[in-house]
Design a protein around this motif. Structure first.
Motif, PDB file in Angstrom:
ATOM      1  N   CYS A  44     -27.662  -7.561 -22.614  1.00 22.25           N
ATOM      2  CA  CYS A  44     -26.642  -8.347 -21.920  1.00 22.25           C
ATOM      3  C   CYS A  44     -27.266  -9.551 -21.236  1.00 22.25           C
ATOM      4  CB  CYS A  44     -25.943  -7.467 -20.880  1.00 22.25           C
ATOM      5  SG  CYS A  44     -24.751  -8.380 -19.876  1.00 22.25           S
ATOM      6  N   SER A  45     -26.696 -10.742 -21.496  1.00 19.15           N
ATOM      7  CA  SER A  45     -27.201 -11.924 -20.816  1.00 19.15           C
ATOM      8  C   SER A  45     -26.108 -12.590 -19.986  1.00 19.15           C
ATOM      9  CB  SER A  45     -27.807 -12.898 -21.829  1.00 19.15           C
ATOM     10  OG  SER A  45     -26.962 -13.010 -22.958  1.00 19.15           O
ATOM     11  N   GLY A  46     -25.049 -11.836 -19.700  1.00 18.68           N
ATOM     12  CA  GLY A  46     -24.061 -12.314 -18.743  1.00 18.68           C
ATOM     13  C   GLY A  46     -23.145 -13.414 -19.242  1.00 18.68           C
ATOM     14  N   HIS A  47     -22.759 -13.359 -20.497  1.00 19.68           N
ATOM     15  CA  HIS A  47     -21.792 -14.349 -20.996  1.00 19.68           C
ATOM     16  C   HIS A  47     -20.427 -14.180 -20.328  1.00 19.68           C
ATOM     17  CE1 HIS A  47     -24.700 -14.726 -24.303  1.00 19.68           C
ATOM     18  NE2 HIS A  47     -24.191 -15.926 -24.476  1.00 19.68           N
ATOM     19  N   GLY A  48     -20.065 -12.932 -20.065  1.00 17.79           N
ATOM     20  CA  GLY A  48     -18.809 -12.668 -19.369  1.00 17.79           C
ATOM     21  C   GLY A  48     -17.584 -12.574 -20.260  1.00 17.79           C
ATOM     22  N   ILE A  49     -17.783 -12.587 -21.567  1.00 18.88           N
ATOM     23  CA  ILE A  49     -16.651 -12.483 -22.497  1.00 18.88           C
ATOM     24  C   ILE A  49     -15.907 -11.153 -22.290  1.00 18.88           C
ATOM     25  CG2 ILE A  49     -15.963 -12.491 -24.944  1.00 18.88           C
ATOM     26  CD1 ILE A  49     -17.272 -15.064 -24.454  1.00 18.88           C
ATOM     27  N   CYS A  50     -16.661 -10.090 -22.064  1.00 17.88           N
ATOM     28  CA  CYS A  50     -16.053  -8.765 -21.908  1.00 17.88           C
ATOM     29  C   CYS A  50     -15.079  -8.745 -20.729  1.00 17.88           C
ATOM     30  CB  CYS A  50     -17.121  -7.686 -21.759  1.00 17.88           C
ATOM     31  SG  CYS A  50     -18.351  -8.019 -20.483  1.00 17.88           S
ATOM     32  N   LEU A 109     -17.108  -8.886 -13.190  1.00 15.82           N
ATOM     33  CA  LEU A 109     -18.452  -9.450 -13.178  1.00 15.82           C
ATOM     34  C   LEU A 109     -19.006  -9.433 -11.762  1.00 15.82           C
ATOM     35  CD1 LEU A 109     -17.965 -12.540 -15.539  1.00 15.82           C
ATOM     36  CD2 LEU A 109     -18.775 -10.237 -16.128  1.00 15.82           C
ATOM     37  N   ASP A 110     -20.299  -9.153 -11.651  1.00 16.08           N
ATOM     38  CA  ASP A 110     -20.923  -9.209 -10.335  1.00 16.08           C
ATOM     39  C   ASP A 110     -21.249 -10.667  -9.992  1.00 16.08           C
ATOM     40  OD1 ASP A 110     -23.319  -9.902 -11.604  1.00 16.08           O
ATOM     41  OD2 ASP A 110     -24.189  -7.905 -11.448  1.00 16.08           O
ATOM     42  N   GLU A 111     -21.878 -10.853  -8.851  1.00 16.47           N
ATOM     43  CA  GLU A 111     -22.106 -12.230  -8.383  1.00 16.47           C
ATOM     44  C   GLU A 111     -23.079 -13.007  -9.273  1.00 16.47           C
ATOM     45  OE1 GLU A 111     -24.904 -11.952  -4.671  1.00 16.47           O
ATOM     46  OE2 GLU A 111     -23.630 -10.173  -4.709  1.00 16.47           O
ATOM     47  N   TRP A 112     -23.801 -12.311 -10.164  1.00 17.91           N
ATOM     48  CA  TRP A 112     -24.707 -12.999 -11.082  1.00 17.91           C
ATOM     49  C   TRP A 112     -24.113 -13.121 -12.485  1.00 17.91           C
ATOM     50  CZ3 TRP A 112     -26.460  -8.410  -8.527  1.00 17.91           C
ATOM     51  CH2 TRP A 112     -26.993  -8.680  -7.273  1.00 17.91           C
ATOM     52  N   GLY A 113     -22.869 -12.644 -12.629  1.00 18.65           N
ATOM     53  CA  GLY A 113     -22.188 -12.783 -13.910  1.00 18.65           C
ATOM     54  C   GLY A 113     -22.371 -11.604 -14.859  1.00 18.65           C
ATOM     55  N   TYR A 114     -22.957 -10.511 -14.372  1.00 19.28           N
ATOM     56  CA  TYR A 114     -23.177  -9.343 -15.234  1.00 19.28           C
ATOM     57  C   TYR A 114     -22.044  -8.330 -15.049  1.00 19.28           C
ATOM     58  CZ  TYR A 114     -27.743 -11.267 -16.126  1.00 19.28           C
ATOM     59  OH  TYR A 114     -28.738 -12.091 -16.526  1.00 19.28           O
ATOM     60  N   PRO A 115     -21.669  -7.651 -16.129  1.00 19.13           N
ATOM     61  CA  PRO A 115     -20.485  -6.790 -16.076  1.00 19.13           C
ATOM     62  C   PRO A 115     -20.649  -5.519 -15.239  1.00 19.13           C
ATOM     63  CG  PRO A 115     -21.558  -6.640 -18.224  1.00 19.13           C
ATOM     64  CD  PRO A 115     -22.255  -7.726 -17.480  1.00 19.13           C
ATOM     65  N   ILE A 116     -19.557  -5.170 -14.583  1.00 18.64           N
ATOM     66  CA  ILE A 116     -19.407  -3.880 -13.911  1.00 18.64           C
ATOM     67  C   ILE A 116     -18.228  -3.214 -14.594  1.00 18.64           C
ATOM     68  CG2 ILE A 116     -18.933  -2.703 -11.726  1.00 18.64           C
ATOM     69  CD1 ILE A 116     -19.772  -5.308 -10.289  1.00 18.64           C
ATOM     70  N   VAL A 117     -18.471  -2.077 -15.229  1.00 15.08           N
ATOM     71  CA  VAL A 117     -17.375  -1.365 -15.886  1.00 15.08           C
ATOM     72  C   VAL A 117     -16.688  -0.533 -14.818  1.00 15.08           C
ATOM     73  CG1 VAL A 117     -16.727   0.182 -17.760  1.00 15.08           C
ATOM     74  CG2 VAL A 117     -18.699  -1.321 -18.029  1.00 15.08           C
ATOM     75  N   VAL A 118     -15.465  -0.921 -14.467  1.00 13.70           N
ATOM     76  CA  VAL A 118     -14.814  -0.311 -13.311  1.00 13.70           C
ATOM     77  C   VAL A 118     -13.770   0.730 -13.681  1.00 13.70           C
ATOM     78  CG1 VAL A 118     -15.186  -2.255 -11.765  1.00 13.70           C
ATOM     79  CG2 VAL A 118     -13.146  -2.213 -13.184  1.00 13.70           C
ATOM     80  N   HIS A 119     -13.384   0.772 -14.936  1.00 13.15           N
ATOM     81  CA  HIS A 119     -12.290   1.650 -15.322  1.00 13.15           C
ATOM     82  C   HIS A 119     -12.714   2.476 -16.529  1.00 13.15           C
ATOM     83  CE1 HIS A 119      -8.283   2.654 -17.010  1.00 13.15           C
ATOM     84  NE2 HIS A 119      -8.002   2.792 -15.733  1.00 13.15           N
ATOM     85  N   PRO A 159     -21.300 -11.877 -27.508  1.00 14.00           N
ATOM     86  CA  PRO A 159     -22.294 -12.736 -28.162  1.00 14.00           C
ATOM     87  C   PRO A 159     -23.694 -12.120 -28.154  1.00 14.00           C
ATOM     88  CG  PRO A 159     -21.140 -13.893 -26.380  1.00 14.00           C
ATOM     89  CD  PRO A 159     -20.777 -12.458 -26.266  1.00 14.00           C
ATOM     90  N   ALA A 160     -23.962 -11.241 -27.184  1.00  8.00           N
ATOM     91  CA  ALA A 160     -25.303 -10.647 -27.081  1.00  8.00           C
ATOM     92  C   ALA A 160     -25.376  -9.305 -27.819  1.00  8.00           C
ATOM     93  CB  ALA A 160     -25.680 -10.455 -25.614  1.00  8.00           C
ATOM     94  N   ARG A 161     -24.274  -8.871 -28.413  1.00 11.32           N
ATOM     95  CA  ARG A 161     -24.181  -7.557 -29.067  1.00 11.32           C
ATOM     96  C   ARG A 161     -24.606  -6.434 -28.112  1.00 11.32           C
ATOM     97  NH1 ARG A 161     -22.937  -7.991 -33.597  1.00 11.32           N
ATOM     98  NH2 ARG A 161     -23.675  -7.956 -35.634  1.00 11.32           N
ATOM     99  N   ALA A 162     -24.211  -6.607 -26.861  1.00 15.92           N
ATOM    100  CA  ALA A 162     -24.649  -5.661 -25.835  1.00 15.92           C
ATOM    101  C   ALA A 162     -23.649  -4.536 -25.589  1.00 15.92           C
ATOM    102  CB  ALA A 162     -24.920  -6.402 -24.522  1.00 15.92           C
ATOM    103  N   LEU A 163     -22.426  -4.675 -26.074  1.00 14.06           N
ATOM    104  CA  LEU A 163     -21.429  -3.626 -25.855  1.00 14.06           C
ATOM    105  C   LEU A 163     -21.479  -2.606 -26.977  1.00 14.06           C
ATOM    106  CD1 LEU A 163     -18.192  -5.484 -24.661  1.00 14.06           C
ATOM    107  CD2 LEU A 163     -19.862  -4.252 -23.282  1.00 14.06           C
ATOM    108  N   TYR A 164     -21.299  -1.340 -26.633  1.00 12.40           N
ATOM    109  CA  TYR A 164     -21.246  -0.297 -27.657  1.00 12.40           C
ATOM    110  C   TYR A 164     -20.343   0.839 -27.208  1.00 12.40           C
ATOM    111  CZ  TYR A 164     -24.805   2.114 -24.781  1.00 12.40           C
ATOM    112  OH  TYR A 164     -25.481   2.715 -23.763  1.00 12.40           O
ATOM    113  N   ARG A 165     -19.824   1.577 -28.176  1.00  6.96           N
ATOM    114  CA  ARG A 165     -18.992   2.747 -27.873  1.00  6.96           C
ATOM    115  C   ARG A 165     -19.888   3.876 -27.409  1.00  6.96           C
ATOM    116  NH1 ARG A 165     -13.839   3.113 -30.388  1.00  6.96           N
ATOM    117  NH2 ARG A 165     -13.686   5.224 -29.571  1.00  6.96           N
TER     118      ARG A 165
END
Lengths: 79, 365
Positions: free
Chosen positions: A22-28, A38-48, A64-70
């Motif tokens: 993850c490089s914090g694109h924020g698309i998710c 997103l946290d204050e640096w733009g990285y995801p927090i999965v809240v739900h 874009p970073a192929r960082a998400l997975y099931r």
């Protein structure tokens, strides 16, 4: 070391974030409002935890970073 | 080999590296998958000393235990490059995996990566590496199991003396002897063979006892908690006892803080070290740890509700958001330090610091 008895976090969801990719694109967060913030640096927090499988697939494909997975929701143990 | 798993199951041995996972389960999986074995003798946590102690004093049994779990030619002993432990292991003729001297280099998945000829950095656990798994780039990692050196030594002991012998120490829920490294402001630094259910002060007794003037006692290093001396005097060394003070038995480290040093300054030093030890792979760690250092410094300079809220916010942002749990540990440590050092922060809020046996004016820690 790494005194980590159990998983305590905000990420127990059907999607996981590979933090090394993850490089914090924020698309998710844009695609999954209410599920990912997103946290204050733009990285995801999965809240739900619950997530529509179709929405999850779209977000995984669009990252874009192929960082998400099931994932199953059960984290592998550490030591 | 199944006989060994049964013995470990009966003994109730759990991993001595920190997380306390059931060893029988791990060894069973390793045997099922034909996993390579890495014995972690890195002593990486601040104040850790037991891995080195085992290598110096019980090397034959350690090698014996590794041979019980691992397959011939597929066992490696991980130790920090250039350490006395690495030299002793090499002199004994075992295969040594030399690990760079960084905090996260000896994390379980870092060692697995290093053994594959890659940089010693944590990998995301999408599945179980003991069963074989792919890394983030999709490359296959052969099945590998990592066991802490003390765990492997205990496996040899359980195999030799039996589960009944093992269960003579400890509690029903947490049986068996376990090593604890005691250091800091004590008469002598020692590695003690203790067990769950002991009082913390009984563990400290082997190091000359808890000095009267002590104010803080660390348990578990940078990934552990900071206790007040009063908490330490009451604390029981088992999972429920340590959980009552926010901690865990972890990798077995008790560090008595020197009452002549300002504890705020000590925490600052530990956090600066921590921020420099991030592998720089995961955003929340890469940005969160430096922010935590800044937030902590602000709290020390101007202890008030606002600076305190910022530190609390940051310690809440770090857990569960890295490939490894290094940031989780640091967040836990800071959260405990904020609570334990409340009285000292209050002094600093009034511009004084009562360490070194005197009260003096301070600008900030």
């Amino acid at each position: 070391m790494f005194n980590m008895p159990e998983y305590v976090g905000t990420d127990l969801a059907q999607i996981g974030v590979d933090r090394t990719l993850c490089s914090g694109h924020g698309i998710c967060a844009a695609l999954l409002p209410g599920t990912v913030e997103l946290d204050e640096w733009g990285y995801p927090i999965v809240v739900h935890a619950g997530l529509d499988p179709q929405e999850a697939e779209t977000a995984i494909r669009m990252c874009p970073a192929r960082a998400l997975y099931r994932r199953s929701g059960v984290e592998p143990s550490t030591h | 080999m199944t006989a060994l798993v049964d013995l470990l199951d009966d003994a109730g041995l759990t991993g001595r590296g920190g997380a306390g996972f059931r060893t029988a389960t791990k060894v069973r999986a390793a045997q099922e998958h034909g996993s390579a074995l890495i014995v972690n003798a890195c002593d990486s946590e601040i104040g850790a000393a037991k891995d080195a102690w085992i290598v110096q004093h019980h090397l034959a049994e350690l090698v014996d235990g590794a041979g019980l779990v691992g397959f011939p030619g597929r066992v490696r002993f991980a130790a920090h490059r250039g350490s006395a432990t690495a030299q002793t292991l090499a002199a004994a003729g075992v295969s040594v995996l030399e690990v760079p001297a960084r905090y996260v280099s000896s994390e379980e998945t870092s060692l697995i990566a290093l053994a594959q000829g890659r940089p010693a950095r944590p990998m995301t656990r999408r599945g179980h590496f003991v069963a074989g798994e792919r890394d983030s780039q999709g490359r296959r990692i052969p099945p590998t199991v990592v066991l802490n050196a003390e765990t492997v030594w205990r496996i040899a002991q359980v195999n030799r003396y039996g589960p009944h012998w093992f269960r003579q120490m400890g509690t029903e829920a947490e049986p068996g002897p376990r090593l604890v490294a005691v250091g800091g402001h004590v008469g002598r630094s020692v590695v003690v063979e203790a067990a769950a259910g002991w009082r913390l002060v009984d563990i400290l007794a082997s190091a000359g006892g808890l000095p009267e003037d002590v104010r803080e006692v660390g348990v578990g290093g940078l990934g552990g908690v900071l206790l007040s001396a009063d908490q330490a005097r009451d604390a029981v060394w088992d999972t429920p006892g340590m959980a009552r003070v926010g901690g865990a038995m972890g990798p077995g480290i008790v560090t008595v803080w020197d009452p002549r040093d300002c504890p705020l300054h000590e925490v600052t030093r530990m956090l600066e070290f921590a921020a420099g030890e991030s592998a720089g792979q995961c955003g929340p760690c890469m940005f969160g740890l430096p922010a935590l250092v800044e937030g902590w410094r602000d709290l020390c300079r101007h202890p008030d509700g606002q600076t305190r809220a910022r530190v609390d916010q940051l310690t809440g942002l770090l857990p569960g958001r890295g490939a490894c749990r290094f940031p989780d540990g640091v967040a836990r440590f800071v959260a405990s330090a904020v609570l334990t050092l409340e009285p000292h922060l209050a002094e600093h809020a009034h511009g004084i610091c009562s360490t070194r046996g005197v009260t003096r004016n301070v600008q900030y820690a």
